[in-house]
Design a protein around this motif. Sequence first.
Motif, PDB file in Angstrom:
ATOM      1  N   LEU A 334     -10.553  -4.388   2.026  1.00  0.00           N
ATOM      2  CA  LEU A 334     -10.565  -4.316   0.569  1.00  0.00           C
ATOM      3  C   LEU A 334      -9.235  -4.799   0.008  1.00  0.00           C
ATOM      4  O   LEU A 334      -8.190  -4.663   0.656  1.00  0.00           O
ATOM      5  CB  LEU A 334     -10.850  -2.893   0.086  1.00  0.00           C
ATOM      6  N   PRO A 335      -9.259  -5.401  -1.192  1.00  0.00           N
ATOM      7  CA  PRO A 335      -8.012  -5.803  -1.842  1.00  0.00           C
ATOM      8  C   PRO A 335      -7.323  -4.609  -2.461  1.00  0.00           C
ATOM      9  O   PRO A 335      -7.933  -3.560  -2.664  1.00  0.00           O
ATOM     10  CB  PRO A 335      -8.491  -6.782  -2.921  1.00  0.00           C
ATOM     11  N   THR A 336      -6.050  -4.769  -2.760  1.00  0.00           N
ATOM     12  CA  THR A 336      -5.305  -3.697  -3.411  1.00  0.00           C
ATOM     13  C   THR A 336      -4.481  -4.256  -4.560  1.00  0.00           C
ATOM     14  O   THR A 336      -4.005  -5.395  -4.500  1.00  0.00           O
ATOM     15  CB  THR A 336      -4.374  -2.970  -2.414  1.00  0.00           C
ATOM     16  N   GLY A 337      -4.333  -3.447  -5.593  1.00  0.00           N
ATOM     17  CA  GLY A 337      -3.490  -3.831  -6.714  1.00  0.00           C
ATOM     18  C   GLY A 337      -2.064  -3.367  -6.572  1.00  0.00           C
ATOM     19  O   GLY A 337      -1.237  -3.626  -7.449  1.00  0.00           O
ATOM     20  N   ALA A 338      -1.753  -2.676  -5.467  1.00  0.00           N
ATOM     21  CA  ALA A 338      -0.414  -2.123  -5.263  1.00  0.00           C
ATOM     22  C   ALA A 338       0.424  -3.055  -4.393  1.00  0.00           C
ATOM     23  O   ALA A 338      -0.077  -3.633  -3.432  1.00  0.00           O
ATOM     24  CB  ALA A 338      -0.507  -0.747  -4.615  1.00  0.00           C
ATOM     25  N   GLY A 339       1.701  -3.180  -4.722  1.00  0.00           N
ATOM     26  CA  GLY A 339       2.604  -3.979  -3.915  1.00  0.00           C
ATOM     27  C   GLY A 339       3.135  -3.185  -2.734  1.00  0.00           C
ATOM     28  O   GLY A 339       3.189  -1.957  -2.764  1.00  0.00           O
ATOM     29  N   HIS A 340       3.542  -3.900  -1.681  1.00  0.00           N
ATOM     30  CA  HIS A 340       4.030  -3.252  -0.469  1.00  0.00           C
ATOM     31  C   HIS A 340       5.044  -4.157   0.216  1.00  0.00           C
ATOM     32  O   HIS A 340       5.046  -5.386   0.028  1.00  0.00           O
ATOM     33  CB  HIS A 340       2.876  -2.984   0.501  1.00  0.00           C
ATOM     34  N   ASP A 341       5.884  -3.567   1.070  1.00  0.00           N
ATOM     35  CA  ASP A 341       6.786  -4.372   1.886  1.00  0.00           C
ATOM     36  C   ASP A 341       6.005  -5.355   2.744  1.00  0.00           C
ATOM     37  O   ASP A 341       6.457  -6.481   2.988  1.00  0.00           O
ATOM     38  CB  ASP A 341       7.642  -3.466   2.778  1.00  0.00           C
ATOM     39  N   ALA A 342       4.817  -4.956   3.201  1.00  0.00           N
ATOM     40  CA  ALA A 342       3.978  -5.865   3.980  1.00  0.00           C
ATOM     41  C   ALA A 342       3.659  -7.131   3.196  1.00  0.00           C
ATOM     42  O   ALA A 342       3.551  -8.222   3.768  1.00  0.00           O
ATOM     43  CB  ALA A 342       2.686  -5.160   4.395  1.00  0.00           C
ATOM     44  N   GLY A 343       3.508  -6.991   1.886  1.00  0.00           N
ATOM     45  CA  GLY A 343       3.232  -8.161   1.059  1.00  0.00           C
ATOM     46  C   GLY A 343       4.407  -9.111   0.982  1.00  0.00           C
ATOM     47  O   GLY A 343       4.223 -10.328   0.882  1.00  0.00           O
ATOM     48  N   ILE A 344       5.626  -8.575   1.010  1.00  0.00           N
ATOM     49  CA  ILE A 344       6.816  -9.427   1.012  1.00  0.00           C
ATOM     50  C   ILE A 344       6.955 -10.134   2.359  1.00  0.00           C
ATOM     51  O   ILE A 344       7.224 -11.335   2.436  1.00  0.00           O
ATOM     52  CB  ILE A 344       8.072  -8.589   0.719  1.00  0.00           C
ATOM     53  N   LEU A 345       6.734  -9.404   3.450  1.00  0.00           N
ATOM     54  CA  LEU A 345       6.870  -9.988   4.787  1.00  0.00           C
ATOM     55  C   LEU A 345       5.777 -11.014   5.083  1.00  0.00           C
ATOM     56  O   LEU A 345       5.959 -11.895   5.928  1.00  0.00           O
ATOM     57  CB  LEU A 345       6.825  -8.889   5.842  1.00  0.00           C
TER      58      LEU A 345
END
Length: 391
Positions: A334-345
């Motif tokens: 599922l997609p998420t609207g929350a940002g995460h460190d994983a998204g930066i990496l």
Amino acid sequence: MTGLADIADVGRDARRGGWSRHGFDRAELELREWFTAEARRRGLDVRPDRNGNLWAWWGAPGPSAVVTGSHLDSVPGGGEFDGPLGVVSALQAVDLLRSRGFTPAKPLAVVVFVEEEGGRFGVACLGSRLLTGAIRPDAAARLTDPDGVSFGEAAHAAGFDPLRMGRDDRALASIGAFVELHVEQGRGLGVPVGLASSILAHGRWRFTFTGQGNHAGATPVEDRHDPMLPAARTVVAARRAATGGARATVGRVVPNPGGTNVIASSVDLWLDARAADEPRTREVVAAVEAAAREAALDEGCEVAVTEESWGGTVRFDTGLAAEVRSALGDVPALPTGAGHDAGILAAHVPTAMLFVRNPTGVSHAPAEFAEPDDCAAGVVALASVLEHLAR
């Protein structure tokens, strides 16, 4: 959940409810000490990097490392699970793997990123942004908290040299895969554990409205240039712009000087905008900005808009997602609207995220929750993925 219970009293916020733990503040520093002690108790080698992130290594650091972890900071008055669940689960996954007699053939590390929420210095995922070069170290060092303390000053007080911060190519080159476990920040999961497919494009913008400070009782309404009025209209404009699945939120408004019987001379507000892709997100922000400028003009005020952070749409590595499914079976994505460190990496290394079900659907608030059995299922799932990747 054991681990979360151990740190439950750290950073409790009596005024807001929930927890307030921010980068390099007293609560976060206490949690860093807790993590270091817990990792060393397991025989892991704890090494801070020059950007303030903590790495706990099972085996000597080296190439093709399998890395997991999350963050320990929170938003102001946040929930118990956002961030710490991923850290506690990573440590417990290490315990579970050892109980199975597993020894990783590849280096394995648990990482704790600093200031993921941006609750103190205003920019989210600061530790991972510095690591990847997504923010310049001089720009990061100049960021200030509400008390005027800069990130550079806080980092120096915590034992880090802000002049040495910045992109760490050696650390990035060592990561073969990064898997972050996180509590779900919505109510999309019907099973205990799921897989992230993408993160919405999102950013933060500061709107500064400038008018004329004056006396609340002595100044006729027709003579006022009150920046609070265009600020208020901008809050409403944000809600109206959030259509078709987009999200636009004003969660912080700061008037200056902030007296009850004073017409503010200026008002700062922060817009958080998110949508499925960059064009749509930019469209939302443009609509809010246009409304803000019109409202400022009507009140005889001025407005300046500053982009403080930005992250484009993240689509997680499909090859790594296939590896996760090899370990776990056909878990829902599922997609998420929350940002995460994983998204930066994700722009630099193969990255995946596991979600643990949140029955309340609430996050960034005290009602955030995950059932103990679901948390335990998350640990088992994470351990299975790490074992599969680190064989």
